[in-house]
Design a protein around this motif. Structure first.
Motif, mmCIF file in Angstrom:
data_model
loop_
_atom_site.group_PDB
_atom_site.id
_atom_site.type_symbol
_atom_site.label_atom_id
_atom_site.label_comp_id
_atom_site.label_asym_id
_atom_site.label_seq_id
_atom_site.Cartn_x
_atom_site.Cartn_y
_atom_site.Cartn_z
ATOM 1 N N LYS A 94 -8.086 -1.581 -21.855
ATOM 2 C CA LYS A 94 -8.287 -2.841 -22.508
ATOM 3 C C LYS A 94 -6.649 -3.515 -22.412
ATOM 4 C CE LYS A 94 -11.767 -2.522 -25.946
ATOM 5 N NZ LYS A 94 -12.140 -2.570 -27.376
ATOM 6 N N GLN A 95 -5.694 -2.813 -22.356
ATOM 7 C CA GLN A 95 -4.303 -3.193 -22.052
ATOM 8 C C GLN A 95 -3.809 -3.574 -20.462
ATOM 9 O OE1 GLN A 95 -2.223 0.023 -23.835
ATOM 10 N NE2 GLN A 95 -2.841 -0.604 -26.044
ATOM 11 N N SER A 96 -4.772 -3.562 -19.675
ATOM 12 C CA SER A 96 -4.536 -3.756 -18.366
ATOM 13 C C SER A 96 -5.288 -4.674 -17.564
ATOM 14 C CB SER A 96 -4.539 -2.501 -17.583
ATOM 15 O OG SER A 96 -3.369 -1.563 -18.076
ATOM 16 N N THR A 97 -5.103 -5.044 -16.562
ATOM 17 C CA THR A 97 -5.937 -6.026 -15.539
ATOM 18 C C THR A 97 -6.110 -5.011 -14.299
ATOM 19 O OG1 THR A 97 -4.856 -8.062 -16.079
ATOM 20 C CG2 THR A 97 -5.742 -7.793 -13.893
ATOM 21 N N ILE A 98 -7.258 -4.895 -13.721
ATOM 22 C CA ILE A 98 -7.838 -4.169 -12.804
ATOM 23 C C ILE A 98 -8.048 -4.931 -11.566
ATOM 24 C CG2 ILE A 98 -9.104 -2.150 -11.733
ATOM 25 C CD1 ILE A 98 -7.423 -1.201 -13.848
ATOM 26 N N GLY A 99 -7.591 -4.768 -10.499
ATOM 27 C CA GLY A 99 -7.734 -5.574 -9.460
ATOM 28 C C GLY A 99 -8.543 -4.842 -8.191
ATOM 29 N N TRP A 100 -9.238 -5.133 -7.428
ATOM 30 C CA TRP A 100 -10.171 -4.545 -6.495
ATOM 31 C C TRP A 100 -9.723 -5.361 -5.278
ATOM 32 C CZ3 TRP A 100 -12.959 -0.361 -6.298
ATOM 33 C CH2 TRP A 100 -13.523 0.036 -7.483
ATOM 34 N N PHE A 101 -9.394 -4.613 -4.151
ATOM 35 C CA PHE A 101 -9.033 -4.802 -2.927
ATOM 36 C C PHE A 101 -9.618 -4.154 -1.674
ATOM 37 C CE2 PHE A 101 -4.915 -6.850 -4.338
ATOM 38 C CZ PHE A 101 -4.795 -6.345 -5.657
ATOM 39 N N ARG A 102 -9.406 -4.496 -0.387
ATOM 40 C CA ARG A 102 -10.234 -3.928 0.621
ATOM 41 C C ARG A 102 -9.064 -3.901 1.936
ATOM 42 N NH1 ARG A 102 -15.446 -7.373 1.900
ATOM 43 N NH2 ARG A 102 -14.721 -9.201 2.587
ATOM 44 N N GLN A 103 -9.181 -2.874 2.634
ATOM 45 C CA GLN A 103 -8.496 -3.071 3.788
ATOM 46 C C GLN A 103 -9.257 -2.718 5.031
ATOM 47 O OE1 GLN A 103 -4.771 -1.114 4.059
ATOM 48 N NE2 GLN A 103 -3.933 -2.437 5.739
ATOM 49 N N ALA A 104 -9.774 -3.616 6.068
ATOM 50 C CA ALA A 104 -10.294 -3.243 7.168
ATOM 51 C C ALA A 104 -9.332 -2.804 8.212
ATOM 52 C CB ALA A 104 -11.110 -4.446 7.521
ATOM 53 N N PRO A 105 -9.993 -1.966 9.527
ATOM 54 C CA PRO A 105 -9.272 -1.594 10.372
ATOM 55 C C PRO A 105 -8.330 -2.739 11.046
ATOM 56 C CG PRO A 105 -11.342 -0.580 10.315
ATOM 57 C CD PRO A 105 -11.378 -1.601 9.497
ATOM 58 N N GLY A 106 -7.031 -2.461 11.177
ATOM 59 C CA GLY A 106 -6.376 -3.566 11.960
ATOM 60 C C GLY A 106 -6.064 -4.751 11.202
ATOM 61 N N LYS A 107 -6.368 -4.843 9.995
ATOM 62 C CA LYS A 107 -6.252 -6.053 8.926
ATOM 63 C C LYS A 107 -5.362 -5.846 7.600
ATOM 64 C CE LYS A 107 -10.585 -8.599 10.379
ATOM 65 N NZ LYS A 107 -11.638 -9.275 9.758
ATOM 66 N N GLU A 108 -4.731 -6.731 7.309
ATOM 67 C CA GLU A 108 -3.975 -6.743 6.000
ATOM 68 C C GLU A 108 -5.088 -6.359 4.588
ATOM 69 O OE1 GLU A 108 -0.361 -9.512 7.094
ATOM 70 O OE2 GLU A 108 -1.388 -9.936 5.496
ATOM 71 N N ARG A 109 -4.477 -5.876 3.642
ATOM 72 C CA ARG A 109 -5.277 -5.650 2.539
ATOM 73 C C ARG A 109 -5.516 -6.995 1.796
ATOM 74 N NH1 ARG A 109 -3.187 -0.713 -1.328
ATOM 75 N NH2 ARG A 109 -3.211 0.150 0.489
ATOM 76 N N GLU A 110 -6.728 -6.879 1.436
ATOM 77 C CA GLU A 110 -7.263 -8.236 0.810
ATOM 78 C C GLU A 110 -7.674 -8.082 -0.483
ATOM 79 O OE1 GLU A 110 -11.173 -11.008 1.791
ATOM 80 O OE2 GLU A 110 -11.029 -9.053 2.814
ATOM 81 N N PRO A 111 -7.233 -8.932 -1.299
ATOM 82 C CA PRO A 111 -7.780 -9.008 -2.885
ATOM 83 C C PRO A 111 -9.002 -9.319 -2.803
ATOM 84 C CG PRO A 111 -6.107 -10.729 -2.510
ATOM 85 C CD PRO A 111 -6.257 -10.046 -1.223
#
Length: 125
Positions: free
Chosen positions: A30-47
């Motif tokens: 409750k005191q935080s923000t959670i983010g989901w990200f992904r990183q595909a092979p050869g690509k930058e991490r994406e929010p």
């Protein structure tokens, strides 16, 4: 100690669904923000999106809006990412991360002070 553990990844056929979990410990969701990200092979991490469980505010990136849904269970200190209509291009390692505070914007890596180790999602026939 702040810790995030993702689970629920695996192999799924195109058009299928998966639900990922992000189990939090060492702090209160409750005191935080959670983010989901992904990183595909050869690509930058994406929010993908961010959620604040204090009021269930969410923000989704256009790339997943309408297909992915975030939710939280404060009793379990867990955040979920429901993924539907999966495509081969959704194949990636999926991560959750924490940022102290209550704002879903900006939704990105800035200010995220803890990261899980990720769970692999493979979309293939």
């Amino acid at each position: 100690q702040v810790q995030l553990v993702e689970s629920g990844g695996g192999l799924v056929q195109p058009g299928g669904s998966l639900r990922l979990s992000c189990a939090a410990s060492g702090f209160t969701l409750k005191q935080s923000t959670i983010g989901w990200f992904r990183q595909a092979p050869g690509k930058e991490r994406e929010p993908l999106g961010c959620i604040t469980s204090s009021d269930d505010s969410t923000f989704y990136k256009d790339s997943v809006k309408g297909r992915f849904t975030m939710s939280s269970d404060n009793a379990k200190n867990t955040v979920y990412l429901e993924m539907n209509s999966l495509k081969p291009e959704d194949t990636a390692v999926y991560y959750c991360a924490r940022r102290p505070g209550y704002s879903v914007r900006p939704c990105g890596p800035w200010g995220m002070d803890s990261w899980g180790k990720g769970t692999l999602v493979t979309v293939s026939s």
